[in-house]
Design a protein around this motif. Structure first.
Motif, short mmCIF file in Angstrom:
data_model
loop_
_atom_site.label_atom_id
_atom_site.label_comp_id
_atom_site.label_asym_id
_atom_site.label_seq_id
_atom_site.Cartn_x
_atom_site.Cartn_y
_atom_site.Cartn_z
N THR A 148 0.93 -1.05 -14.67
CA THR A 148 1.68 0.13 -15.13
C THR A 148 3.17 -0.13 -15.31
O THR A 148 3.76 0.30 -16.30
N ARG B 176 -2.87 -3.56 -7.97
CA ARG B 176 -3.36 -3.94 -9.31
C ARG B 176 -2.93 -2.91 -10.35
O ARG B 176 -2.39 -3.25 -11.40
N ASN B 177 -3.15 -1.63 -10.04
CA ASN B 177 -2.77 -0.57 -10.98
C ASN B 177 -1.26 -0.53 -11.22
O ASN B 177 -0.81 -0.32 -12.34
N ALA B 178 -0.49 -0.73 -10.13
CA ALA B 178 0.98 -0.73 -10.28
C ALA B 178 1.43 -1.86 -11.20
O ALA B 178 2.26 -1.66 -12.08
N ALA C 88 -6.20 4.64 -8.41
CA ALA C 88 -6.52 3.64 -7.38
C ALA C 88 -7.17 4.29 -6.16
O ALA C 88 -8.15 3.76 -5.61
N ASP D 104 -8.62 -3.02 1.06
CA ASP D 104 -9.26 -2.73 -0.23
C ASP D 104 -8.43 -1.75 -1.04
O ASP D 104 -8.24 -1.89 -2.25
N SER D 105 -7.88 -0.76 -0.35
CA SER D 105 -7.09 0.28 -1.00
C SER D 105 -5.80 -0.29 -1.58
O SER D 105 -5.43 0.00 -2.72
N GLN E 16 -7.84 -1.88 7.75
CA GLN E 16 -8.65 -0.79 7.17
C GLN E 16 -8.24 -0.47 5.73
O GLN E 16 -9.00 0.15 5.00
N GLU E 17 -7.02 -0.87 5.34
CA GLU E 17 -6.51 -0.49 4.02
C GLU E 17 -6.42 -1.65 3.03
O GLU E 17 -5.81 -1.51 1.98
N LEU F 38 -6.27 -2.43 -4.85
CA LEU F 38 -6.46 -1.66 -6.09
C LEU F 38 -5.18 -0.94 -6.50
O LEU F 38 -4.85 -0.85 -7.68
N LEU F 39 -4.46 -0.41 -5.50
CA LEU F 39 -3.19 0.27 -5.80
C LEU F 39 -2.20 -0.70 -6.45
O LEU F 39 -1.58 -0.38 -7.47
N PRO G 231 2.74 3.77 -2.41
CA PRO G 231 2.97 4.08 -3.82
C PRO G 231 4.45 4.26 -4.17
O PRO G 231 4.91 3.79 -5.21
N ASN H 64 0.82 -1.23 0.00
CA ASN H 64 0.00 0.00 0.00
C ASN H 64 0.84 1.26 0.00
O ASN H 64 0.35 2.33 0.38
N LEU I 69 6.14 0.92 -4.49
CA LEU I 69 5.68 0.20 -5.69
C LEU I 69 6.37 0.75 -6.94
O LEU I 69 6.66 0.01 -7.87
N THR J 179 -10.94 3.60 -4.86
CA THR J 179 -11.18 3.11 -3.49
C THR J 179 -12.18 3.99 -2.76
O THR J 179 -13.13 3.50 -2.13
#
Lengths: 297, 89
Positions: free
Chosen positions: A56, A51-53, B77, A44-45, A41-42, A48-49, A16, A14, A19, B81
């Motif tokens: 990319t 996955r995008n990395a 992202a 889900d965040s 708490q993070e 997605l982060l 950035p 998590n 990553l 979210t």
């Protein structure tokens, strides 16, 4: 990739900045962590982060592995695989792995590979052996899927499960290291040692890595980029080993020319296991960029 | 589709972006952006945020975003979210 994983660097999934820069540390593999490295708490965040990395960045020659959350013991693991695997990873690392979960993961990956038009079986699995159950059923776990490329020994959770103290010397994981090394060598897969927790203690890291190598483990996980170079140094063959391996191979080639089945070197008989070891040392030396005829001794 | 309640994602760490979303009484995407690279990349960041929200099928939303040098993969992202959290029951 088998045998090339000297180092596997854990990085939180998590962050950035991490990553973005994960490919520059010269680790053989990076393990992006969605489990312990991400707060509840993070989850889900981070998913997605990451996955995008993955969609990319090209991490070059560094293998990308993702440690997902446990598939049946947490509410996050299944979603991790569903979101991350389609983005393209070399392997999924499964914490507290059991045979049942590996079979489930294998099935999920097969479905995702079909949907995303990837070669079936191309996504590998790394079980994390970090429970007494996992250690006890190691052979069955390794045999649960042909996707299994290696095993990571997780000493922190294992010692907690065994109710014993984790120490700097690591004597308490001697047997676990032996079991993982033997099972993995028998299956022809990588045996990766647990990370060394104190990132400031370089001498401790070197000794710990030497112990793992001496017991037959093929690589070591890292939790800080500064551990990578030292781990690689320990797993590199020594100049003396390379020199001796070259002598063995040369003597073997000469014996073959002369039609001798058995031959000796420095008054010692050379047989098939010694030749095989010499070939393995030279193969590893080539991985480290040693050229034929080059003398590092 | 409209979001149900306020939600947030991301952080104020470097390379990240902090995104807060809430239901809007105005029509369309209302964006309030603050970035350390506003002059150089403000329009690009704004486009990335709006593109993500539109792809998620959101019609009316208010977004407050504080950027700390995030790249596109992070911006998208974090927005996704925040919106998904705002859609949860």
């Amino acid at each position: 990739m088998e045998g090339c994983r000297r180092s596997m660097l854990f990085m939180p999934g998590n962050n950035p900045g991490m990553l973005q820069s994960a490919g520059v540390f010269s680790a053989d593999s990076i393990i992006f962590d969605l489990e312990d490295g991400v707060s509840l708490q993070e989850k889900d965040s981070a998913r997605l982060l990451l996955r995008n990395a993955l969609q990319t960045f090209d991490y070059g020659g560094t293998e990308v592995v993702v440690r997902v959350n446990n598939l049946t013991g947490s509410p996050y693991g299944l979603a991790d695989v569903e979101v991350i695997a389609p983005a393209g990873v070399a392997a999924i690392m499964l914490p507290k792995a059991t045979e049942k979960e590996i079979i489930l993961l294998d099935k999920m990956l097969a479905e995702i590979e079909t949907k995303t038009e990837r070669t079936t079986g191309s996504t590998k699995i790394f079980p994390l052996i970090e429970t007494a159950y996992g250690l006890m059923h190691l052979k069955r776990i390794i045999s649960s899927s042909i996707r299994i490329a290696g095993v990571l020994l997780g000493a922190e959770d294992l010692t907690a499960d065994l109710g014993i103290k984790r120490t700097r010397d690591g004597e308490e994981i001697f047997m676990a290291r032996c079991q993982v090394a033997i099972a993995c060598r028998a299956a022809g897969i990588d045996a990766i040692d647990t990370p060394f927790a104190d990132v400031q203690d370089q001498e401790g890291l070197i000794k710990d890595t030497q112990k793992a190598k001496a017991l037959g483990l093929t690589g070591k996980a890292a939790i800080n980029p500064r551990q990578i170079g030292l781990i690689h140094e320990v797993f590199a063959p020594s100049p003396e080993e390379v020199l001796y391996a070259r002598e063995v191979i040369t003597a073997m080639q000469e014996a073959e020319k002369e039609g001798k089945g058995v031959f000796s070197l420095h008054n010692k008989m050379i047989d098939a296991p010694i030749i095989s070891r010499a070939q393995a040392v030279l193969a590893k030396a080539r991985q480290y960029g040693w050229k034929e005829g080059e003398n590092h001794a | 589709m409209d979001i149900k309640h306020p939600a947030k994602a991301g952080s104020l760490e470097s390379n990240d972006i902090y995104v807060m979303v809430e239901p809007s009484s105005e029509e369309g995407i209302v964006l309030e952006l603050d970035s350390i690279v506003m002059r150089q990349f403000g329009r690009h960041i704004e486009a990335a945020i709006k593109e993500t929200v539109t792809k998620l099928g959101i019609d009316n939303i208010r977004i407050v975003a504080k950027d700390r040098g995030a790249l596109d993969f992070t911006i998208k992202a974090r927005v996704e979210t925040a919106v998904k959290r705002a859609l949860e029951e």
